[in-house]
Scaffold this motif. Sequence first.
Motif, short mmCIF file in Angstrom:
data_model
loop_
_atom_site.label_atom_id
_atom_site.label_comp_id
_atom_site.label_asym_id
_atom_site.label_seq_id
_atom_site.Cartn_x
_atom_site.Cartn_y
_atom_site.Cartn_z
N LEU A 184 -86.02 50.22 -78.89
CA LEU A 184 -85.22 50.42 -80.10
C LEU A 184 -83.97 51.20 -79.71
CD1 LEU A 184 -85.24 50.05 -83.25
CD2 LEU A 184 -86.12 52.38 -83.36
N TYR A 185 -82.84 50.76 -80.23
CA TYR A 185 -81.56 51.41 -79.93
C TYR A 185 -81.03 52.07 -81.20
CZ TYR A 185 -81.95 48.64 -75.72
OH TYR A 185 -82.40 48.08 -74.54
N LEU A 186 -80.74 53.35 -81.11
CA LEU A 186 -80.17 54.10 -82.23
C LEU A 186 -78.68 54.26 -81.96
CD1 LEU A 186 -83.27 54.98 -81.84
CD2 LEU A 186 -82.67 56.94 -83.25
N PHE A 187 -77.87 53.75 -82.87
CA PHE A 187 -76.42 53.69 -82.67
C PHE A 187 -75.74 54.40 -83.83
CE2 PHE A 187 -72.48 51.01 -83.42
CZ PHE A 187 -71.74 51.56 -82.40
N HIS A 188 -74.74 55.22 -83.51
CA HIS A 188 -73.91 55.85 -84.54
C HIS A 188 -72.72 54.93 -84.82
CE1 HIS A 188 -71.99 59.79 -86.21
NE2 HIS A 188 -71.58 58.72 -86.89
#
Length: 202
Positions: free
Chosen positions: A4-8
Amino acid sequence: MSLLYLFHKPFQVLTQFTDSQGRDTLAQWLDIPNIYPAGRLDYDSEGLLLLTDDGMLAHRITHPDHKQPKTYLVLVEGQPDDNALTALSKGVTLKDGLTRPARVRRVASPQVPDRMPPVRQRVNIVDTWLEISITEGRNRQVRRMTAHVGHPTLRLIRTAIGQWTLGALLPGEWRQETIHMPRAPQSKNTRPPRERPRRKPR
Protein backbone atom coordinates in the motif's frame (compact mmCIF):
# COMPACT_ATOMS: atom_id res chain seq x y z
CA MET A 1 0.93 -9.78 1.64
CA SER A 2 0.06 -6.58 -0.24
CA LEU A 3 1.75 -3.26 -0.81
CA LEU A 4 0.00 0.00 0.00
CA TYR A 5 1.32 3.43 -0.94
CA LEU A 6 0.38 6.50 1.11
CA PHE A 7 0.71 9.66 -0.98
CA HIS A 8 0.26 13.31 -0.01
CA LYS A 9 -1.61 14.58 -3.03
CA PRO A 10 -0.84 18.23 -3.75
CA PHE A 11 -3.45 20.83 -4.68
CA GLN A 12 -4.75 20.63 -8.26
CA VAL A 13 -3.49 17.14 -9.08
CA LEU A 14 -5.89 14.61 -10.61
CA THR A 15 -6.23 11.23 -8.92
CA GLN A 16 -5.46 9.44 -12.18
CA PHE A 17 -2.37 8.83 -14.29
CA THR A 18 -3.43 10.40 -17.60
CA ASP A 19 -5.39 13.46 -18.66
CA SER A 20 -6.34 14.60 -22.14
CA GLN A 21 -6.46 18.24 -20.99
CA GLY A 22 -2.84 18.37 -19.86
CA ARG A 23 -3.56 18.81 -16.16
CA ASP A 24 -1.15 17.56 -13.51
CA THR A 25 -1.71 13.87 -12.71
CA LEU A 26 -0.27 11.20 -10.43
CA ALA A 27 2.19 10.29 -13.18
CA GLN A 28 4.12 13.49 -12.43
CA TRP A 29 4.63 12.36 -8.83
CA LEU A 30 4.62 8.55 -8.68
CA ASP A 31 6.85 6.34 -10.81
CA ILE A 32 5.53 3.02 -9.52
CA PRO A 33 4.17 0.55 -12.09
CA ASN A 34 0.73 -1.07 -11.97
CA ILE A 35 -0.74 0.84 -9.04
CA TYR A 36 -4.04 2.71 -8.94
CA PRO A 37 -5.91 4.81 -6.37
CA ALA A 38 -8.07 3.09 -3.77
CA GLY A 39 -10.66 5.85 -3.73
CA ARG A 40 -10.47 9.40 -4.98
CA LEU A 41 -9.65 12.90 -3.83
CA ASP A 42 -10.93 16.00 -5.61
CA TYR A 43 -8.65 17.91 -7.96
CA ASP A 44 -8.76 20.97 -5.69
CA SER A 45 -8.35 19.00 -2.44
CA GLU A 46 -5.10 17.91 -0.80
CA GLY A 47 -3.85 15.21 1.48
CA LEU A 48 -3.88 11.47 1.92
CA LEU A 49 -4.45 9.24 -1.10
CA LEU A 50 -4.03 5.45 -0.91
CA LEU A 51 -2.78 3.46 -3.90
CA THR A 52 -2.18 -0.26 -4.43
CA ASP A 53 -1.88 -2.94 -7.10
CA ASP A 54 -4.06 -5.34 -5.06
CA GLY A 55 -7.72 -5.37 -6.07
CA MET A 56 -8.87 -7.10 -2.88
CA LEU A 57 -7.12 -4.53 -0.72
CA ALA A 58 -8.57 -1.66 -2.76
CA HIS A 59 -12.04 -3.18 -2.37
CA ARG A 60 -11.61 -3.51 1.39
CA ILE A 61 -10.58 0.14 1.67
CA THR A 62 -13.28 1.63 -0.55
CA HIS A 63 -16.36 -0.57 -0.14
CA PRO A 64 -19.15 1.17 1.84
CA ASP A 65 -19.69 -1.95 3.97
CA HIS A 66 -16.34 -1.36 5.68
CA LYS A 67 -17.18 2.29 6.45
CA GLN A 68 -13.59 3.48 6.65
CA PRO A 69 -13.79 6.89 8.38
CA LYS A 70 -12.13 9.71 6.48
CA THR A 71 -10.85 12.72 8.40
CA TYR A 72 -10.26 16.18 6.96
CA LEU A 73 -8.86 19.52 8.05
CA VAL A 74 -11.23 22.05 6.54
CA LEU A 75 -10.73 25.79 6.31
CA VAL A 76 -14.13 27.43 6.00
CA GLU A 77 -15.26 30.96 5.42
CA GLY A 78 -16.61 32.72 8.51
CA GLN A 79 -17.07 31.37 12.03
CA PRO A 80 -19.55 28.48 12.28
CA ASP A 81 -21.61 28.67 15.46
CA ASP A 82 -22.65 25.73 17.62
CA ASN A 83 -25.88 25.28 15.64
CA ALA A 84 -23.94 24.87 12.41
CA LEU A 85 -21.58 22.34 13.96
CA THR A 86 -24.50 20.40 15.45
CA ALA A 87 -26.21 20.29 12.07
CA LEU A 88 -23.06 18.95 10.40
CA SER A 89 -22.59 16.32 13.09
CA LYS A 90 -26.20 15.09 12.98
CA GLY A 91 -26.41 15.13 9.18
CA VAL A 92 -27.61 17.64 6.61
CA THR A 93 -29.91 17.05 3.67
CA LEU A 94 -28.12 17.50 0.34
CA LYS A 95 -29.50 16.96 -3.16
CA ASP A 96 -28.54 13.27 -2.93
CA GLY A 97 -30.08 12.77 0.50
CA LEU A 98 -29.32 13.02 4.20
CA THR A 99 -25.68 12.62 5.17
CA ARG A 100 -24.65 10.20 7.89
CA PRO A 101 -23.68 11.59 11.29
CA ALA A 102 -20.17 13.04 11.32
CA ARG A 103 -17.60 14.06 13.91
CA VAL A 104 -17.05 17.81 13.75
CA ARG A 105 -15.01 20.13 15.93
CA ARG A 106 -13.23 23.46 15.74
CA VAL A 107 -9.43 23.31 15.82
CA ALA A 108 -6.69 25.86 16.25
CA SER A 109 -4.86 26.87 13.09
CA PRO A 110 -2.89 23.71 12.23
CA GLN A 111 0.70 23.55 11.05
CA VAL A 112 0.08 22.71 7.40
CA PRO A 113 2.27 23.23 4.32
CA ASP A 114 1.75 26.38 2.29
CA ARG A 115 -0.52 25.92 -0.70
CA MET A 116 0.34 27.18 -4.16
CA PRO A 117 -1.54 29.25 -5.09
CA PRO A 118 -2.47 30.32 -1.55
CA VAL A 119 -6.03 30.69 -0.32
CA ARG A 120 -7.36 34.18 -1.08
CA GLN A 121 -7.59 36.22 2.11
CA ARG A 122 -10.38 38.72 2.78
CA VAL A 123 -9.72 41.51 5.23
CA ASN A 124 -13.26 41.67 6.66
CA ILE A 125 -13.98 37.91 6.82
CA VAL A 126 -12.53 35.58 9.44
CA ASP A 127 -11.70 32.00 8.48
CA THR A 128 -12.09 28.96 10.74
CA TRP A 129 -10.44 25.55 10.74
CA LEU A 130 -12.61 22.50 11.41
CA GLU A 131 -11.82 18.82 11.72
CA ILE A 132 -14.51 16.70 10.07
CA SER A 133 -14.70 12.89 9.97
CA ILE A 134 -17.22 11.14 7.73
CA THR A 135 -17.96 7.54 6.79
CA GLU A 136 -19.29 8.24 3.30
CA GLY A 137 -17.68 9.07 0.00
CA ARG A 138 -20.18 11.18 -1.91
CA ASN A 139 -18.91 13.52 -4.58
CA ARG A 140 -17.47 16.68 -2.98
CA GLN A 141 -19.38 15.81 0.17
CA VAL A 142 -17.50 17.86 2.77
CA ARG A 143 -17.58 20.96 0.58
CA ARG A 144 -21.31 20.59 0.03
CA MET A 145 -21.92 20.02 3.75
CA THR A 146 -20.13 23.18 4.87
CA ALA A 147 -21.76 25.23 2.10
CA HIS A 148 -25.16 23.92 3.24
CA VAL A 149 -24.68 25.51 6.68
CA GLY A 150 -23.46 28.77 5.17
CA HIS A 151 -19.68 28.35 5.41
CA PRO A 152 -18.03 27.52 2.07
CA THR A 153 -14.86 25.44 2.16
CA LEU A 154 -11.72 27.37 1.23
CA ARG A 155 -9.17 24.60 1.73
CA LEU A 156 -9.55 20.87 2.35
CA ILE A 157 -6.80 18.48 3.47
CA ARG A 158 -7.51 14.79 4.09
CA THR A 159 -5.43 13.62 7.03
CA ALA A 160 -6.62 10.04 7.59
CA ILE A 161 -8.45 7.11 6.00
CA GLY A 162 -9.30 4.46 8.57
CA GLN A 163 -6.07 3.41 10.30
CA TRP A 164 -3.82 5.21 7.80
CA THR A 165 -2.70 8.77 8.47
CA LEU A 166 -0.88 11.44 6.52
CA GLY A 167 1.73 11.79 9.27
CA ALA A 168 4.76 13.87 8.32
CA LEU A 169 4.39 13.45 4.55
CA LEU A 170 4.77 16.71 2.67
CA PRO A 171 2.90 17.43 -0.59
CA GLY A 172 4.26 15.13 -3.29
CA GLU A 173 5.87 12.69 -0.85
CA TRP A 174 4.84 9.06 -0.35
CA ARG A 175 5.66 6.04 1.78
CA GLN A 176 5.09 2.31 1.41
CA GLU A 177 3.46 -0.09 3.87
CA THR A 178 3.14 -3.85 3.78
CA ILE A 179 -0.36 -5.11 4.50
CA HIS A 180 -1.21 -8.64 5.54
CA MET A 181 -4.76 -9.26 4.33
CA PRO A 182 -6.89 -11.61 6.44
CA ARG A 183 -7.82 -14.85 4.75
CA ALA A 184 -11.46 -15.27 3.82
CA PRO A 185 -13.15 -17.59 6.34
CA GLN A 186 -14.20 -20.98 5.01
CA SER A 187 -17.94 -21.47 4.89
CA LYS A 188 -19.32 -23.99 7.39
CA ASN A 189 -21.44 -25.47 4.62
CA THR A 190 -18.46 -26.09 2.42
CA ARG A 191 -17.39 -29.71 2.39
CA PRO A 192 -13.87 -30.73 1.42
CA PRO A 193 -13.71 -32.05 -2.13
CA ARG A 194 -14.10 -35.79 -2.39
CA GLU A 195 -11.15 -37.62 -3.78
CA ARG A 196 -11.92 -39.25 -7.10
CA PRO A 197 -11.54 -43.04 -7.09
CA ARG A 198 -8.40 -44.17 -8.84
CA ARG A 199 -8.70 -46.72 -11.58
CA LYS A 200 -6.62 -49.80 -11.42
CA PRO A 201 -4.04 -49.90 -14.14
CA ARG A 202 -4.79 -52.39 -16.88
